[in-house]
Write a protein that holds these residues in place. Sequence first.
Motif, mmCIF file in Angstrom:
data_model
loop_
_atom_site.group_PDB
_atom_site.id
_atom_site.type_symbol
_atom_site.label_atom_id
_atom_site.label_comp_id
_atom_site.label_asym_id
_atom_site.label_seq_id
_atom_site.Cartn_x
_atom_site.Cartn_y
_atom_site.Cartn_z
ATOM 1 N N TYR A 191 -1.779 37.408 -2.086
ATOM 2 C CA TYR A 191 -1.227 36.314 -2.875
ATOM 3 C C TYR A 191 -2.349 35.587 -3.623
ATOM 4 N N ALA A 192 -2.171 35.442 -4.931
ATOM 5 C CA ALA A 192 -3.166 34.767 -5.750
ATOM 6 C C ALA A 192 -2.986 33.257 -5.660
ATOM 7 N N PRO A 193 -4.069 32.505 -5.836
ATOM 8 C CA PRO A 193 -3.945 31.040 -5.866
ATOM 9 C C PRO A 193 -3.075 30.599 -7.040
ATOM 10 N N ALA A 194 -2.619 29.384 -6.976
ATOM 11 C CA ALA A 194 -1.779 28.831 -8.036
ATOM 12 C C ALA A 194 -2.490 28.933 -9.383
ATOM 13 N N GLY A 195 -1.743 29.391 -10.396
ATOM 14 C CA GLY A 195 -2.298 29.540 -11.725
ATOM 15 C C GLY A 195 -2.888 30.904 -12.005
ATOM 16 N N GLU A 196 -3.029 31.744 -10.979
ATOM 17 C CA GLU A 196 -3.542 33.095 -11.162
ATOM 18 C C GLU A 196 -2.423 34.105 -10.916
ATOM 19 N N VAL A 197 -2.660 35.354 -11.328
ATOM 20 C CA VAL A 197 -1.634 36.390 -11.267
ATOM 21 C C VAL A 197 -1.832 37.250 -10.020
ATOM 22 N N THR A 198 -0.801 37.346 -9.194
ATOM 23 C CA THR A 198 -0.836 38.242 -8.036
ATOM 24 C C THR A 198 -0.757 39.688 -8.515
ATOM 25 N N GLN A 199 -1.511 40.580 -7.834
ATOM 26 C CA GLN A 199 -1.570 41.968 -8.262
ATOM 27 C C GLN A 199 -1.312 42.917 -7.090
ATOM 28 N N LEU A 200 -0.727 44.053 -7.421
ATOM 29 C CA LEU A 200 -0.603 45.174 -6.487
ATOM 30 C C LEU A 200 -1.759 46.122 -6.733
ATOM 31 N N GLU A 201 -2.484 46.494 -5.668
ATOM 32 C CA GLU A 201 -3.585 47.440 -5.779
ATOM 33 C C GLU A 201 -3.287 48.641 -4.884
ATOM 34 N N VAL A 202 -3.421 49.855 -5.461
ATOM 35 C CA VAL A 202 -3.078 51.095 -4.765
ATOM 36 C C VAL A 202 -4.258 52.052 -4.832
ATOM 37 N N GLN A 203 -4.541 52.714 -3.712
ATOM 38 C CA GLN A 203 -5.482 53.825 -3.662
ATOM 39 C C GLN A 203 -4.787 54.981 -2.959
ATOM 40 N N GLU A 241 -7.994 61.592 -7.054
ATOM 41 C CA GLU A 241 -8.002 60.271 -6.430
ATOM 42 C C GLU A 241 -7.432 59.267 -7.435
ATOM 43 N N LEU A 242 -6.517 58.438 -6.960
ATOM 44 C CA LEU A 242 -5.844 57.472 -7.829
ATOM 45 C C LEU A 242 -6.179 56.052 -7.398
ATOM 46 N N LYS A 243 -6.476 55.207 -8.387
ATOM 47 C CA LYS A 243 -6.576 53.766 -8.182
ATOM 48 C C LYS A 243 -5.676 53.106 -9.221
ATOM 49 N N LEU A 244 -4.797 52.243 -8.744
ATOM 50 C CA LEU A 244 -3.804 51.609 -9.617
ATOM 51 C C LEU A 244 -3.785 50.117 -9.337
ATOM 52 N N ARG A 245 -3.805 49.340 -10.401
ATOM 53 C CA ARG A 245 -3.715 47.879 -10.280
ATOM 54 C C ARG A 245 -2.579 47.406 -11.170
ATOM 55 N N VAL A 246 -1.569 46.776 -10.544
ATOM 56 C CA VAL A 246 -0.359 46.362 -11.269
ATOM 57 C C VAL A 246 -0.208 44.850 -11.158
ATOM 58 N N PRO A 247 -0.436 44.108 -12.223
ATOM 59 C CA PRO A 247 -0.207 42.656 -12.184
ATOM 60 C C PRO A 247 1.301 42.345 -12.168
ATOM 61 N N PHE A 248 1.686 41.330 -11.415
ATOM 62 C CA PHE A 248 3.079 40.876 -11.427
ATOM 63 C C PHE A 248 3.245 39.885 -12.575
ATOM 64 N N SER A 249 3.131 40.457 -13.788
ATOM 65 C CA SER A 249 3.228 39.669 -15.014
ATOM 66 C C SER A 249 3.498 40.649 -16.147
ATOM 67 N N GLU A 250 3.393 40.173 -17.377
ATOM 68 C CA GLU A 250 3.597 41.033 -18.534
ATOM 69 C C GLU A 250 2.374 41.868 -18.858
#
Length: 374
Positions: A191-203, A241-250
């Motif tokens: 969980y990101a602090p207030a004002g920042e974007v939470t992200q999903l990170e996958v390996q 090998e896969l690394k994926l970062r998905v922001p919960f935003s646009e």
Amino acid sequence: MDSDGFSLNLADFFSSAWPYERANAQLTWAFDEQGFWLKSPYLQVRGDEGDIAGDFAIRLLKDPAAEDYMDLRVGMRGGDASYTERYLPKVLAQEQPQLKQWLKQAIKQGAVKEGYFQYQGSISKGAPQNARSITLFFDVEHAEFAYQPDWPALREGSAKVFIHDWGVEVELDAAKTLNTRVEHANAQVVYAPAGEVTQLEVQAQLHSTVSDGLYLVQNTPLAQQAQALKEWRGNGAVPAELKLRVPFSEQQAQVQVNMQLDNASLQMPEQNVELDRLVGEVKFSSEKGVTAQQLTGRFLQQPFTAQVEAKNLGAELVTQVQAQGAMPVTALHDWLGVQQEQPWEGAFDYQLFVTLDGEDSQLVVESDLQGVEL
């Protein structure tokens, strides 16, 4: 209590009631000068989501300044993962609405071998986050997981899902996407602090194919950064090998894939080019494009070595290929489709430079033509 059609509605904590076909429980409650107590040291229910057992204690006090409290533990066996949303507390939607929506959409189905939900702490309005602890766990098999819109879902998955106070963890033992086997994958959301974007990170470790890799860069949001590859085709096994970062935003997802080619083939129909026996490490990044330091293979049955890099020219990523090899005149003659007899023979060394930039693509070949006789 021994009842059919039992429902437990903790409206302050969960968005909907929990309906069950059958319930067996011991319930005790009490009113006193301090407030209201409701306890169940033993609760066993059966519902659409599976067989559930648990216990809980709820304390609601008259004094507005006092802390209301709940201790709830629920365990499940033989369950259905598609009911996960039912057990996501309201506080998750309040504090991490994008994550709650992602969990709702991502977990499509699966058989829960075992799982549990635990809430301990304050239920008073306005209580700080550290006044409570929330844990949700599922051990799932045969799972379908749509981790990101416009990307192919994971299916036939075996995974453990943990939801903590600080975020979410997923340990994926095995799954498939397209014809690719996924192994030893880990996903994490902090969980990101207030004002920042939470992200999903996958390996993840992938046992993939050239065709699956090209499908992803041609039919997902990656296609915007890989226009030069839109008509390519290929075959061959590719561990990756896969690394994926998905922001919960646009914002766009960020992808990094390291692939090890071993006897792969690649076809470029627009250029009438077919490469085979490709060996070497190829890296793809949504930020940096395609790169390869030492790639070997064959063109027109002749060996070559090549390097690939992507450069920022203006606002676009442009892929540049540099290759070296030797070419018999007859092989080049046949590939060009020249009908008349040519007055030369032999073979020559060459250097080839290709810039893949849509309609502005360029091909430059340099050779001193030593070895060619007229």
